[in-house]
Design a protein around this motif. Sequence first.
Motif, PDB file in Angstrom:
ATOM      1  N   ILE A  39       0.868  -1.176   0.000  1.00  0.00           N
ATOM      2  CA  ILE A  39       0.000   0.000   0.000  1.00  0.00           C
ATOM      3  C   ILE A  39       0.902   1.221   0.000  1.00  0.00           C
ATOM      4  N   ASP A  40       0.902   1.941  -1.127  1.00  0.00           N
ATOM      5  CA  ASP A  40       1.763   3.116  -1.284  1.00  0.00           C
ATOM      6  C   ASP A  40       3.192   2.839  -0.809  1.00  0.00           C
ATOM      7  N   GLY A  41       3.738   1.691  -1.225  1.00  0.00           N
ATOM      8  CA  GLY A  41       5.117   1.349  -0.926  1.00  0.00           C
ATOM      9  C   GLY A  41       5.344   0.643   0.399  1.00  0.00           C
ATOM     10  N   VAL A  42       4.331   0.560   1.256  1.00  0.00           N
ATOM     11  CA  VAL A  42       4.461  -0.167   2.528  1.00  0.00           C
ATOM     12  C   VAL A  42       4.094  -1.624   2.253  1.00  0.00           C
ATOM     13  N   ARG A  43       5.036  -2.526   2.518  1.00  0.00           N
ATOM     14  CA  ARG A  43       4.858  -3.938   2.168  1.00  0.00           C
ATOM     15  C   ARG A  43       4.401  -4.767   3.366  1.00  0.00           C
ATOM     16  N   PHE A  44       3.391  -5.595   3.116  1.00  0.00           N
ATOM     17  CA  PHE A  44       2.906  -6.586   4.063  1.00  0.00           C
ATOM     18  C   PHE A  44       3.130  -7.953   3.412  1.00  0.00           C
ATOM     19  N   ASP A  45       3.877  -8.825   4.066  1.00  0.00           N
ATOM     20  CA  ASP A  45       4.131 -10.159   3.532  1.00  0.00           C
ATOM     21  C   ASP A  45       3.050 -11.118   4.000  1.00  0.00           C
ATOM     22  N   ILE A  46       2.687 -12.044   3.117  1.00  0.00           N
ATOM     23  CA  ILE A  46       1.718 -13.078   3.452  1.00  0.00           C
ATOM     24  C   ILE A  46       2.450 -14.411   3.413  1.00  0.00           C
ATOM     25  N   ARG A  47       2.474 -15.076   4.557  1.00  0.00           N
ATOM     26  CA  ARG A  47       3.195 -16.337   4.698  1.00  0.00           C
ATOM     27  C   ARG A  47       2.215 -17.444   5.078  1.00  0.00           C
ATOM     28  N   LYS A  48       2.453 -18.628   4.523  1.00  0.00           N
ATOM     29  CA  LYS A  48       1.608 -19.786   4.813  1.00  0.00           C
ATOM     30  C   LYS A  48       2.343 -20.703   5.778  1.00  0.00           C
ATOM     31  N   GLN A  49       1.596 -21.206   6.763  1.00  0.00           N
ATOM     32  CA  GLN A  49       2.113 -22.199   7.701  1.00  0.00           C
ATOM     33  C   GLN A  49       1.240 -23.440   7.600  1.00  0.00           C
ATOM     34  N   GLY A  50       1.888 -24.593   7.583  1.00  0.00           N
ATOM     35  CA  GLY A  50       1.157 -25.845   7.600  1.00  0.00           C
ATOM     36  C   GLY A  50       0.602 -26.231   6.249  1.00  0.00           C
ATOM     37  N   TRP A  51       0.118 -27.466   6.184  1.00  0.00           N
ATOM     38  CA  TRP A  51      -0.489 -27.942   4.955  1.00  0.00           C
ATOM     39  C   TRP A  51      -1.903 -28.446   5.243  1.00  0.00           C
ATOM     40  N   LEU A  52      -2.018 -29.425   6.114  1.00  0.00           N
ATOM     41  CA  LEU A  52      -3.346 -29.953   6.434  1.00  0.00           C
ATOM     42  C   LEU A  52      -4.151 -28.984   7.288  1.00  0.00           C
ATOM     43  N   ASP A  53      -3.482 -28.324   8.193  1.00  0.00           N
ATOM     44  CA  ASP A  53      -4.118 -27.362   9.097  1.00  0.00           C
ATOM     45  C   ASP A  53      -3.574 -25.972   8.760  1.00  0.00           C
ATOM     46  N   ALA A  54      -3.777 -25.543   7.522  1.00  0.00           N
ATOM     47  CA  ALA A  54      -3.113 -24.360   6.981  1.00  0.00           C
ATOM     48  C   ALA A  54      -3.621 -23.055   7.606  1.00  0.00           C
ATOM     49  N   SER A  55      -2.672 -22.131   7.749  1.00  0.00           N
ATOM     50  CA  SER A  55      -3.015 -20.770   8.150  1.00  0.00           C
ATOM     51  C   SER A  55      -2.072 -19.814   7.427  1.00  0.00           C
ATOM     52  N   TRP A  56      -2.507 -18.579   7.304  1.00  0.00           N
ATOM     53  CA  TRP A  56      -1.723 -17.542   6.650  1.00  0.00           C
ATOM     54  C   TRP A  56      -1.578 -16.376   7.611  1.00  0.00           C
ATOM     55  N   THR A  57      -0.389 -15.788   7.661  1.00  0.00           N
ATOM     56  CA  THR A  57      -0.182 -14.596   8.471  1.00  0.00           C
ATOM     57  C   THR A  57       0.106 -13.423   7.545  1.00  0.00           C
ATOM     58  N   LEU A  58      -0.446 -12.297   7.908  1.00  0.00           N
ATOM     59  CA  LEU A  58      -0.166 -11.035   7.239  1.00  0.00           C
ATOM     60  C   LEU A  58       0.801 -10.301   8.150  1.00  0.00           C
ATOM     61  N   GLU A  59       2.005 -10.015   7.647  1.00  0.00           N
ATOM     62  CA  GLU A  59       3.054  -9.461   8.489  1.00  0.00           C
ATOM     63  C   GLU A  59       3.621  -8.172   7.906  1.00  0.00           C
ATOM     64  N   ARG A  60       3.970  -7.278   8.813  1.00  0.00           N
ATOM     65  CA  ARG A  60       4.677  -6.052   8.423  1.00  0.00           C
ATOM     66  C   ARG A  60       5.901  -5.931   9.319  1.00  0.00           C
TER      67      ARG A  60
END
Length: 154
Positions: A39-60
């Motif tokens: 967003i206007d040059g500010v980066r938020f990374d999206i990372r996936k954890q797990g496969w069967l019990d998957a979750s995603w984190t939005l990180e700055r």
Amino acid sequence: MLECTPHSVFSWNYSVSGLQLGTAELTFEALSDRGAIAIDGVRFDIRKQGWLDASWTLERDGNTVAIAKRRGMLGRSFDLTHAGAVLLLKPQTLLVRDYHLLLADTVVGTIEPEHPLTRKARVQCDATVAEIVQLFSFWLVAMIWRSTTDASPA
């Protein structure tokens, strides 16, 4: 209302307009369920954890902003946590690509393609839903659309 426009007819990366925060870019890493929101040059990374019990984190900058946990192993619904609130992101029905964002049992947002044969989409949420949550929700929906398409270009 947010307007989400793919970069090209073959791309799953999007430009998003209509934000109070500025303009945004949503990207996917090739051959993975990871990506980023800028967003206007500010980066938020999206990372996936797990496969069967998957979750995603939005990180700055290494700090978690939001978490999305998939409901069920192959489910298309997510429990999304942000700032202490838990929202449910789920398809409106099994046969359409439209999604609802719910807080408790109240619909607080919708994500829908402009029409059935396009990747262009609209996100419309109550003012109580932070724009970063709207963007993260759309990123998750686009990830599902991408995974259910025969040709998933990078």
